[in-house]
Design a protein around this motif. Structure first.
Motif, PDB file in Angstrom:
ATOM      1  N   ILE A 127       0.805  -1.262  -0.046  1.00 16.83           N
ATOM      2  CA  ILE A 127      -0.062   0.006   0.019  1.00 16.83           C
ATOM      3  C   ILE A 127       0.898   1.422  -0.015  1.00 16.83           C
ATOM      4  CG2 ILE A 127      -1.483   1.349   1.556  1.00 16.83           C
ATOM      5  CD1 ILE A 127      -3.376  -1.067   1.807  1.00 16.83           C
ATOM      6  N   HIS A 128       2.224   1.225   0.680  1.00 13.78           N
ATOM      7  CA  HIS A 128       2.953   2.136   0.560  1.00 13.78           C
ATOM      8  C   HIS A 128       4.278   1.324  -0.173  1.00 13.78           C
ATOM      9  CE1 HIS A 128       1.474   3.949   4.467  1.00 13.78           C
ATOM     10  NE2 HIS A 128       1.090   4.408   3.382  1.00 13.78           N
ATOM     11  N   GLY A 129       4.408   1.977  -1.577  1.00 14.50           N
ATOM     12  CA  GLY A 129       5.239   1.169  -2.460  1.00 14.50           C
ATOM     13  C   GLY A 129       6.793   1.087  -1.993  1.00 14.50           C
ATOM     14  N   ASP A 130       7.287   1.870  -1.143  1.00 16.15           N
ATOM     15  CA  ASP A 130       8.592   1.524  -0.999  1.00 16.15           C
ATOM     16  C   ASP A 130       8.779   0.582   0.235  1.00 16.15           C
ATOM     17  OD1 ASP A 130       7.280   3.361   0.862  1.00 16.15           O
ATOM     18  OD2 ASP A 130       8.916   4.662   1.056  1.00 16.15           O
ATOM     19  N   GLU A 131       7.765   0.078   0.755  1.00 13.24           N
ATOM     20  CA  GLU A 131       7.924  -0.755   1.788  1.00 13.24           C
ATOM     21  C   GLU A 131       8.177  -2.205   1.137  1.00 13.24           C
ATOM     22  OE1 GLU A 131       4.821   0.338   4.597  1.00 13.24           O
ATOM     23  OE2 GLU A 131       5.551   2.232   4.588  1.00 13.24           O
ATOM     24  N   GLN A 132       9.267  -2.472   0.950  1.00 14.01           N
ATOM     25  CA  GLN A 132       9.579  -3.731   0.176  1.00 14.01           C
ATOM     26  C   GLN A 132       9.724  -5.151   0.780  1.00 14.01           C
ATOM     27  OE1 GLN A 132      12.736  -3.493  -2.637  1.00 14.01           O
ATOM     28  NE2 GLN A 132      11.802  -1.834  -3.766  1.00 14.01           N
ATOM     29  N   THR A 192       7.975   5.031  -3.721  1.00 15.30           N
ATOM     30  CA  THR A 192       7.723   6.124  -3.095  1.00 15.30           C
ATOM     31  C   THR A 192       6.569   5.686  -1.942  1.00 15.30           C
ATOM     32  OG1 THR A 192       6.469   7.133  -4.774  1.00 15.30           O
ATOM     33  CG2 THR A 192       8.565   7.893  -4.278  1.00 15.30           C
ATOM     34  N   ARG A 193       6.357   6.323  -1.131  1.00 13.84           N
ATOM     35  CA  ARG A 193       5.332   6.151   0.081  1.00 13.84           C
ATOM     36  C   ARG A 193       3.877   6.407  -0.707  1.00 13.84           C
ATOM     37  NH1 ARG A 193       4.252   5.574   5.396  1.00 13.84           N
ATOM     38  NH2 ARG A 193       2.437   6.537   6.311  1.00 13.84           N
ATOM     39  N   THR A 194       3.983   7.613  -1.397  1.00 13.34           N
ATOM     40  CA  THR A 194       2.923   8.247  -2.019  1.00 13.34           C
ATOM     41  C   THR A 194       2.879   7.972  -3.622  1.00 13.34           C
ATOM     42  OG1 THR A 194       3.965  10.438  -2.211  1.00 13.34           O
ATOM     43  CG2 THR A 194       2.480  10.049  -0.275  1.00 13.34           C
ATOM     44  N   LEU A 197       0.357  -5.672   5.297  1.00 11.38           N
ATOM     45  CA  LEU A 197       1.924  -5.751   5.716  1.00 11.38           C
ATOM     46  C   LEU A 197       2.327  -4.526   5.385  1.00 11.38           C
ATOM     47  CD1 LEU A 197       2.248  -9.215   4.235  1.00 11.38           C
ATOM     48  CD2 LEU A 197       2.431  -8.689   6.537  1.00 11.38           C
ATOM     49  N   HIS A 198       3.222  -3.833   6.229  1.00  9.86           N
ATOM     50  CA  HIS A 198       3.904  -2.522   6.003  1.00  9.86           C
ATOM     51  C   HIS A 198       5.365  -2.484   6.731  1.00  9.86           C
ATOM     52  CE1 HIS A 198       0.666   0.512   5.071  1.00  9.86           C
ATOM     53  NE2 HIS A 198      -0.098  -0.403   5.578  1.00  9.86           N
ATOM     54  N   CYS A 199       6.140  -1.580   6.414  1.00  7.78           N
ATOM     55  CA  CYS A 199       7.452  -1.380   6.876  1.00  7.78           C
ATOM     56  C   CYS A 199       7.454  -0.204   7.712  1.00  7.78           C
ATOM     57  CB  CYS A 199       8.589  -1.281   5.728  1.00  7.78           C
ATOM     58  SG  CYS A 199       8.589  -2.911   4.909  1.00  7.78           S
ATOM     59  N   ALA A 200       8.276  -0.284   8.704  1.00  4.02           N
ATOM     60  CA  ALA A 200       8.680   0.721   9.823  1.00  4.02           C
ATOM     61  C   ALA A 200      10.001   1.420   9.474  1.00  4.02           C
ATOM     62  CB  ALA A 200       8.291   0.440  11.056  1.00  4.02           C
TER      63      ALA A 200
HETATM   64 ZN   LIG Z   1       3.256   1.741   5.562  1.00  2.00          ZN
END
Ligand SMILES: [Zn+2]
Length: 298
Positions: free
Chosen positions: A33-38, A75-77, A118-121
């Motif tokens: 959903i956030h494109g950089d959160e690989q 990117t996130r956005t 699923l995301h990344c911090a």
């Molecule tokens: Zn995220």
């Protein structure tokens, strides 16, 4: 007219993998959903691989790259309208590109009883489950089934897929993983761990066969971010995931100690760097008093 494809990547379509015999709960797993959160994207792709290798009951829908345009742009956005997809759910069929995407994902999520996003911090983070477990006590069971040792109470910002889904009666939460921003990159071990955590949840609810593993998890309150007070050098002195007492020195900013404001877990600790005012040095979540049954935040 001929359409000439110069790169096999679409930024106006997402891939959705479906598994299962239809007899049992419906589960949706989203990443990217956030494109950089690989790391998250890799975890979802591993899951697709695993689910193809064993019997699946109910239905599992996996979307490894939910936001293809921001994935392609790393990117996130979105590069189209600069919107953060995880702030605009349930979206709109007649809105800008990100709003349309949110609407289509939201439609796919309607039949799901469980949603794991699923995301990344970022680098310097520990894996943790992020949930509205205080408002929606059923989420405690889901977090326990995942078995990721750190569970953090979300601040419930509206427009997030899992927040809107919870308010709409679904069981939805986030797994935050190390890696991802800035600029992408995969923490391979964390992706494998997340894939196994989701499989464990699927065993708990009978979607996958076999005995689930039961592990202890600790519930923490909302994350407080300790920000740099101005420009200066931050040097960390604890590792991400460190469980600390009130007053523990977490690092130094311009030679002055940065202390834990309460007992808790340091979920993210910046790498050594020159910071500017307002930038995150440490994210710390407080221990919740009265154990699992509590809710009072220390
Ligand atoms: Zn995220």
């Amino acid at each position: 007219m001929r359409q000439v494809t110069f790169e096999p990547t679409s930024v106006t379509a997402f891939d959705l993998y479906e598994f299962g015999d239809g007899r049992g709960p419906v589960v949706m797993i989203t990443a990217g959903i956030h494109g950089d959160e690989q790391t998250a994207i890799h975890a979802a792709r591993l899951l697709v691989q695993r689910l193809g290798e064993e019997p699946v009951h109910g239905k599992v829908k996996v979307v490894p790259v939910a936001n293809p345009a921001s994935f392609r742009n790393r990117t996130r956005t979105s590069p189209f309208d600069q919107l953060d997809l995880n702030r605009v759910f349930p979206g709109s069929p007649a809105g800008s590109q990100t709003l349309q995407l949110a609407h289509r994902l939201w439609e796919e999520a309607q039949e799901a009883e469980y949603i794991v996003d699923l995301h990344c911090a970022g680098w310097g983070s520990v894996p943790y489950t992020l949930a509205l477990y205080q408002e929606f006590p059923a989420m405690r069971e889901v977090a326990i089934a995942l078995g990721i040792p750190v569970v953090v109470q979300s601040n419930g910002t509206r427009g997030q897929l899992f927040v809107e889904a919870c308010h709409a009666g679904r069981k939805a939460l986030i797994i935050e993983l190390p890696g991802g921003q800035p600029g992408g990159f995969v923490d391979v071990a964390a992706a494998q761990m997340a894939c196994e955590a989701v499989q464990n949840l699927l065993r708990f609810i009978g979607v996958l066969e076999g005995e689930p593993t039961r592990s202890d998890v600790v519930f923490y309150g909302r994350i407080q971010v300790l920000e740099a007070p101005g420009p200066g050098l931050f040097l960390p002195s604890v590792r991400p995931g460190a469980v600390v007492d009130e007053g523990t020195v977490l690092g130094h900013f311009e030679g002055e100690p940065v202390r834990a404001p309460f007992a808790g877990v340091a979920v993210s600790v910046s790498l050594p760097r020159y910071c500017f005012a307002g930038e995150r040095m440490v994210g710390i979540a407080p221990l919740v008093r009265n154990g699992i049954g509590g809710g009072a935040v220390a």
